[in-house]
Scaffold this motif. Structure first.
Motif, PDB file in Angstrom:
ATOM      1  N   ARG A 342     -14.889  68.968 -34.335  1.00 40.57           N
ATOM      2  CA  ARG A 342     -15.580  68.276 -33.243  1.00 40.57           C
ATOM      3  C   ARG A 342     -14.660  68.139 -32.040  1.00 40.57           C
ATOM      4  NH1 ARG A 342     -20.334  65.123 -35.714  1.00 40.57           N
ATOM      5  NH2 ARG A 342     -20.105  65.878 -37.846  1.00 40.57           N
ATOM      6  N   VAL A 343     -15.280  68.051 -30.870  1.00 44.72           N
ATOM      7  CA  VAL A 343     -14.511  67.902 -29.636  1.00 44.72           C
ATOM      8  C   VAL A 343     -15.006  66.658 -28.917  1.00 44.72           C
ATOM      9  CG1 VAL A 343     -14.034  68.943 -27.388  1.00 44.72           C
ATOM     10  CG2 VAL A 343     -14.053  70.368 -29.457  1.00 44.72           C
ATOM     11  N   PHE A 344     -14.063  65.842 -28.498  1.00 51.79           N
ATOM     12  CA  PHE A 344     -14.419  64.621 -27.756  1.00 51.79           C
ATOM     13  C   PHE A 344     -13.678  64.597 -26.430  1.00 51.79           C
ATOM     14  CE2 PHE A 344     -13.176  60.066 -26.937  1.00 51.79           C
ATOM     15  CZ  PHE A 344     -14.399  59.665 -26.424  1.00 51.79           C
ATOM     16  N   ILE A 345     -14.442  64.672 -25.356  1.00 50.40           N
ATOM     17  CA  ILE A 345     -13.845  64.515 -24.023  1.00 50.40           C
ATOM     18  C   ILE A 345     -14.320  63.167 -23.492  1.00 50.40           C
ATOM     19  CG2 ILE A 345     -13.687  65.445 -21.670  1.00 50.40           C
ATOM     20  CD1 ILE A 345     -13.944  68.232 -22.848  1.00 50.40           C
ATOM     21  N   GLY A 346     -13.421  62.228 -23.440  1.00 49.46           N
ATOM     22  CA  GLY A 346     -13.768  60.872 -23.019  1.00 49.46           C
ATOM     23  C   GLY A 346     -12.570  59.968 -23.129  1.00 49.46           C
ATOM     24  N   HIS A 370     -19.754  78.506 -32.761  1.00 55.24           N
ATOM     25  CA  HIS A 370     -20.702  78.162 -33.834  1.00 55.24           C
ATOM     26  C   HIS A 370     -20.131  77.168 -34.817  1.00 55.24           C
ATOM     27  CE1 HIS A 370     -24.063  80.569 -32.831  1.00 55.24           C
ATOM     28  NE2 HIS A 370     -23.361  81.698 -32.798  1.00 55.24           N
ATOM     29  N   SER A 371     -18.852  77.290 -35.067  1.00 48.82           N
ATOM     30  CA  SER A 371     -18.226  76.453 -36.086  1.00 48.82           C
ATOM     31  C   SER A 371     -18.076  74.997 -35.644  1.00 48.82           C
ATOM     32  CB  SER A 371     -16.854  77.026 -36.427  1.00 48.82           C
ATOM     33  OG  SER A 371     -16.077  77.090 -35.239  1.00 48.82           O
ATOM     34  N   ILE A 372     -18.267  74.729 -34.373  1.00 50.06           N
ATOM     35  CA  ILE A 372     -18.108  73.359 -33.852  1.00 50.06           C
ATOM     36  C   ILE A 372     -19.363  72.537 -34.174  1.00 50.06           C
ATOM     37  CG2 ILE A 372     -17.851  71.968 -31.742  1.00 50.06           C
ATOM     38  CD1 ILE A 372     -15.285  73.374 -32.270  1.00 50.06           C
ATOM     39  N   LYS A 373     -19.157  71.407 -34.852  1.00 47.60           N
ATOM     40  CA  LYS A 373     -20.302  70.602 -35.273  1.00 47.60           C
ATOM     41  C   LYS A 373     -20.826  69.715 -34.155  1.00 47.60           C
ATOM     42  CE  LYS A 373     -18.857  70.524 -40.054  1.00 47.60           C
ATOM     43  NZ  LYS A 373     -17.506  70.242 -40.561  1.00 47.60           N
ATOM     44  N   GLN A 374     -19.929  69.314 -33.281  1.00 46.91           N
ATOM     45  CA  GLN A 374     -20.356  68.459 -32.186  1.00 46.91           C
ATOM     46  C   GLN A 374     -19.320  68.530 -31.071  1.00 46.91           C
ATOM     47  OE1 GLN A 374     -20.208  64.164 -32.921  1.00 46.91           O
ATOM     48  NE2 GLN A 374     -22.154  63.912 -31.833  1.00 46.91           N
ATOM     49  N   ALA A 375     -19.821  68.586 -29.856  1.00 43.76           N
ATOM     50  CA  ALA A 375     -18.918  68.537 -28.698  1.00 43.76           C
ATOM     51  C   ALA A 375     -19.485  67.499 -27.741  1.00 43.76           C
ATOM     52  CB  ALA A 375     -18.825  69.910 -28.041  1.00 43.76           C
ATOM     53  N   LEU A 376     -18.732  66.424 -27.571  1.00 43.92           N
ATOM     54  CA  LEU A 376     -19.221  65.254 -26.830  1.00 43.92           C
ATOM     55  C   LEU A 376     -18.529  65.112 -25.484  1.00 43.92           C
ATOM     56  CD1 LEU A 376     -19.135  62.113 -29.164  1.00 43.92           C
ATOM     57  CD2 LEU A 376     -21.134  63.174 -28.109  1.00 43.92           C
ATOM     58  N   ILE A 377     -19.304  64.857 -24.462  1.00 48.69           N
ATOM     59  CA  ILE A 377     -18.715  64.466 -23.186  1.00 48.69           C
ATOM     60  C   ILE A 377     -19.184  63.041 -22.905  1.00 48.69           C
ATOM     61  CG2 ILE A 377     -18.453  64.982 -20.735  1.00 48.69           C
ATOM     62  CD1 ILE A 377     -17.697  67.431 -22.192  1.00 48.69           C
ATOM     63  N   GLY A 401     -23.549  73.818 -24.490  1.00 43.78           N
ATOM     64  CA  GLY A 401     -23.704  73.297 -25.847  1.00 43.78           C
ATOM     65  C   GLY A 401     -23.030  71.952 -26.096  1.00 43.78           C
ATOM     66  N   PHE A 402     -22.638  71.274 -25.027  1.00 49.05           N
ATOM     67  CA  PHE A 402     -22.058  69.931 -25.170  1.00 49.05           C
ATOM     68  C   PHE A 402     -23.167  68.878 -25.089  1.00 49.05           C
ATOM     69  CE2 PHE A 402     -18.441  72.388 -23.759  1.00 49.05           C
ATOM     70  CZ  PHE A 402     -17.335  71.776 -24.327  1.00 49.05           C
ATOM     71  N   GLU A 403     -22.899  67.726 -25.682  1.00 49.19           N
ATOM     72  CA  GLU A 403     -23.795  66.580 -25.503  1.00 49.19           C
ATOM     73  C   GLU A 403     -23.271  65.758 -24.334  1.00 49.19           C
ATOM     74  OE1 GLU A 403     -24.558  64.341 -29.133  1.00 49.19           O
ATOM     75  OE2 GLU A 403     -23.985  66.118 -30.278  1.00 49.19           O
ATOM     76  N   TRP A 404     -24.184  65.342 -23.487  1.00 52.29           N
ATOM     77  CA  TRP A 404     -23.826  64.566 -22.289  1.00 52.29           C
ATOM     78  C   TRP A 404     -24.263  63.127 -22.518  1.00 52.29           C
ATOM     79  CZ3 TRP A 404     -20.883  64.861 -18.172  1.00 52.29           C
ATOM     80  CH2 TRP A 404     -21.151  64.089 -17.032  1.00 52.29           C
ATOM     81  N   MET A 415     -16.274  52.566 -32.614  1.00 48.01           N
ATOM     82  CA  MET A 415     -16.890  51.274 -32.934  1.00 48.01           C
ATOM     83  C   MET A 415     -18.404  51.314 -32.773  1.00 48.01           C
ATOM     84  SD  MET A 415     -14.200  48.426 -31.549  1.00 48.01           S
ATOM     85  CE  MET A 415     -15.201  47.014 -31.986  1.00 48.01           C
ATOM     86  N   ASN A 416     -18.894  52.343 -32.118  1.00 49.15           N
ATOM     87  CA  ASN A 416     -20.349  52.501 -32.020  1.00 49.15           C
ATOM     88  C   ASN A 416     -20.736  53.610 -33.005  1.00 49.15           C
ATOM     89  OD1 ASN A 416     -19.444  54.816 -30.817  1.00 49.15           O
ATOM     90  ND2 ASN A 416     -20.595  54.569 -28.931  1.00 49.15           N
ATOM     91  N   ALA A 417     -21.817  54.311 -32.731  1.00 52.48           N
ATOM     92  CA  ALA A 417     -22.268  55.323 -33.690  1.00 52.48           C
ATOM     93  C   ALA A 417     -21.477  56.634 -33.591  1.00 52.48           C
ATOM     94  CB  ALA A 417     -23.753  55.586 -33.460  1.00 52.48           C
ATOM     95  N   ASP A 418     -20.604  56.750 -32.580  1.00 53.51           N
ATOM     96  CA  ASP A 418     -19.877  58.014 -32.373  1.00 53.51           C
ATOM     97  C   ASP A 418     -18.594  58.028 -33.195  1.00 53.51           C
ATOM     98  OD1 ASP A 418     -21.881  58.222 -30.504  1.00 53.51           O
ATOM     99  OD2 ASP A 418     -20.608  57.638 -28.819  1.00 53.51           O
ATOM    100  N   VAL A 419     -18.748  58.421 -34.451  1.00 50.61           N
ATOM    101  CA  VAL A 419     -17.620  58.349 -35.382  1.00 50.61           C
ATOM    102  C   VAL A 419     -17.264  59.752 -35.856  1.00 50.61           C
ATOM    103  CG1 VAL A 419     -16.902  57.459 -37.635  1.00 50.61           C
ATOM    104  CG2 VAL A 419     -18.302  56.027 -36.131  1.00 50.61           C
TER     105      VAL A 419
END
Ligand code: SF4
Lengths: 473, 214
Positions: A342-346, A370-377, A401-404, A415-419
């Motif tokens: 997973r990738v987290f930009i924040g 494809h192998s990335i399960k989630q990429a969050l911005i 393919g990122f989530e905004w 601490m929220n749902a983004d674990v």
């Protein structure tokens, strides 16, 4: 008068009371609070029948546990909801201004302070959060405090403090392409160690620091605490003033000019003495990636996961062994061979406009592996989110393919749902890779935004300098 | 706050450097509204296996250390997050004293707000205590704050350094806020002289709107 450091100037102008051999009482110009570390402070205040002395200098925001998806939905996490309600009630009763999760100015506490112009050179700023050091990028003395101290500041607008030692960190020369503010600070922590700055307040200088934008300077000061120093500061200059002008809490017109004239005096005097000095050459730096379970366990992207035996100190050997076990890594593995889930930009380290712009330029026209399960911005504030959307960055990210998402601490602390799920590996632009930080048994690698974006596209770490992208700087 | 004078108690060794406050009290417990009950979850992720079964490999769960009240630790104890939940957990679990070669600043500070004595000894002295704790089941130490000493019943005695003002806070169990409020006149005259404000020149979306601009 003997020459003074910037820290000493700010300290001296804030002493309210001092007796020889005792810590001083210093005045606090801005007190920032959030839902996580304030409820017990308000409760303590109430129990003693004490009042908030300066609600007008206190600002509250909801950031740590806020959802980053749809905020019109009810909060299902009861404990988090109760904390939001407590903050709301405490602010209402005491007159403290609150940026709640529906405010268009809501965001991570250390992002919105500077963004709204609450943070101004020469101030003392505290918050029940260790990354308060971020605000030091404006030439303020800003540091994290515990909840008892939050209560103390609420009641007195002062804090009992002893003078710190001073640490001068000079980063000379020009930053090579692909090397960002994040890489500079990770390299510094790698060099001094995570307790290298303990007991000190750091001041950064040198050409590579001067050349940074305010967003970059905030990244550097933000992670100062990861090197053990409680506060980090950079003297204000034209870059600072240009950033500040026109922000909601910054004086306007003639008042601004007068303020700037005063702020220009906030530099360390020629010949001022520091207790310790550390020097780095920017041109020697490469993009950094952490491999272990604290921010000092870091190496260049061209490096390998180290052998425990390569450390001299037996404590370090043990710590490395246990870190590799936790991280599921084999010594000797090239960093670029480590796959990412997973990738987290924040986070308050890297979620400002510069960060999002650089990451967006890198991913434009490409797609997350494809192998990335989630990429969050996760933009650091709703103000940043709105501006990024104006520039079309959200579309670039979504197309790739990122989530905004909406603004908050999010997967920096989970601490929220983004674990981050157990045993999964992240490329994260946040500031801490401690065990369990992003989620129980999760594995965090700290990197810059462009490095995180590149890892999302490739599915593993890559040296951004090898990419043919002009915007890796 | 409960004053601290001398304390005698069993020692529990935590043989890790750089123990951070995220490990002491993980994030899921930061949503509490009170200061109570953090002892049960101290070192949660190390201490419990899934289903909150005690992890037999973690030192806190060794039967021989049950009832320990002196925490023996390594270099840079308490780094990371400023969360005071960490010392609340340490205290609530039953520790009154921590002994380590060094501490992170914010955690160190937070200890004094909660009646915990964080004593600093040299690396060698701490190592010696680790060895003695390992060797002798039920190893006890007596920590004397007025004399600033740590002693065992076999004649070992180490002195630790502590700022006099810190010492006084613990000895008297001082309430910091009460003490500071005695300087009310100083605070008020500082405010008059400096006129700190947070003037809003452009409206922002904030509740409890106040504009200090006069
Ligand atoms: S983004 Fe992370 S480090 Fe920053 S304030 Fe939030 S939880 Fe703390």
């Amino acid at each position: 008068m003997p020459p003074k450091t910037l820290y000493e100037k700010i300290w001296d102008s804030h002493v309210v009371h001092e007796e020889a051999g005792k810590p001083a009482l210093i005045y606090i110009d801005r007190h920032l609070i959030h839902e996580g570390t304030s409820p017990q402070a308000f409760a303590g205040l109430g129990a003693e029948g004490r009042k908030v002395r300066r609600p007008d200098l206190t600002f509250a925001v909801m950031d740590h546990s806020v959802p980053t998806k749809d905020r019109t939905l009810p909060i299902i996490d009861t404990a988090a909801r109760l904390q939001f309600e407590a903050l709301e009630k405490n602010c209402r009763e005491t007159g403290v201004r609150l940026f709640d999760m529906n405010s268009r100015n809501q965001g991570i506490v250390h992002i919105i302070g500077p963004e709204l112009g609450l943070t101004q050179p020469g101030q003392t700023i505290v918050c029940g959060d260790s990354h308060t050091s971020t605000h030091g990028a404006f030439g303020t003395l800003a540091f994290g405090i515990g909840t008892s101290e939050v209560e103390h500041v609420l009641a007195t607008q002062c804090l009992v403090q002893s003078r710190s030692k001073t640490l001068h960190i000079l980063v000379e020369g020009k930053r090579p392409r692909g090397v960002t503010a994040k890489d500079i600070i990770l390299a510094i922590i790698g060099k001094i160690g995570i307790s290298g700055g303990t007991g000190h307040v750091a001041e950064y200088g040198g050409e590579a620091i001067r050349d940074l934008s305010m967003d970059g300077r905030m990244t550097v000061c933000n992670m100062t605490i990861e090197g053990g120093a409680r506060a980090g500061m950079i003297a204000p200059d034209e870059t600072t003033f240009a950033y500040m002008e026109g922000r909601p809490f910054v004086p306007r017109g003639k008042a601004f000019e007068e303020a700037v004239a005063g702020w220009k005096k906030l530099t360390s005097d020629e010949g001022a003495k520091f207790d310790m000095t550390v020097e780095l050459e920017a041109q020697d730096l490469a993009p950094q990636v952490t491999w272990g379970t604290n921010p000092g366990m870091v190496t260049s992207v061209t490096g390998r996961v180290p052998e425990p035996g390569s450390f001299h100190d037996p404590n370090d050997q043990k710590a490395t062994e246990s870190a590799l076990k936790y991280m599921g890594l084999k010594a000797g593995t090239p960093i670029v061979d480590i796959p990412v889930d997973r990738v987290f930009i924040g986070s308050c380290t890297n979620s400002r406009l510069d960060d999002l712009r650089a990451a967006a330029h890198l991913v434009a026209g490409k797609h997350v592996a494809h192998s990335i399960k989630q990429a969050l911005i996760v933009p650091g504030s709703r103000g940043i989110k709105a501006q990024a959307e104006k520039e079309g960055l959200d579309k670039i990210f979504r197309d790739a393919g990122f989530e905004w998402r909406d603004a908050g601490c999010s997967m920096c602390i989970g601490m929220n749902a983004d674990v981050l799920p157990p045993h999964e590996r992240s490329a994260s632009t946040s500031n801490r890779n401690f065990e369990g930080r992003q989620g129980k048994d999760s594995r965090t690698h700290l990197v810059s935004p462009v490095m995180a974006a590149a890892a999302a596209i490739a599915g593993h770490f890559v040296d951004v300098r090898s990419l043919d992208v002009s915007t890796v700087e | 706050m409960e004053p601290f004078n001398t304390h005698t108690g069993m020692v529990m060794p935590l043989d890790r450097v750089n123990v951070d406050t995220d490990q002491m009290v993980p994030k899921q417990f930061l949503k509490a509204l009170t200061r109570q009950g953090f002892g049960r979850i101290l070192f949660y992720d190390w201490r419990y296996l899934p289903g909150e079964r005690p992890n037999p490999e973690f030192v806190l769960n060794f039967p021989r250390y049950e009832g320990a009240s002196v925490l023996l630790a390594r270099h840079n104890f308490g780094c990371g997050s400023s969360r005071e939940h960490a010392p609340w957990g340490v205290k609530d679990y039953g520790f009154r004293v921590i002994i380590a070669p060094s501490y992170a600043d914010i955690f160190y500070n937070n200890c004094f707000k909660n009646g915990i004595l964080p004593a600093s000894l040299s690396e060698e002295q701490v190592e010696e205590l680790f060895q003695r704790t390992e060797k002798e089941e039920g190893y006890m130490l007596t920590v004397n704050l007025p004399n600033q000493t740590v002693a065992d019943r076999h004649g070992l005695m180490f002195r630790f350094d502590l700022a006099p003002s810190r010492k006084e806070v613990l000895l008297k169990g001082l309430d910091d806020i009460g003490t500071s409020l005695q300087h009310e006149t100083d605070i008020t005259s500082y405010e008059k002289a400096h006129g700190a404000t947070a003037t809003m020149y452009e409206a922002v979306d904030v509740k409890n709107y106040v504009n200090a601009r006069q």
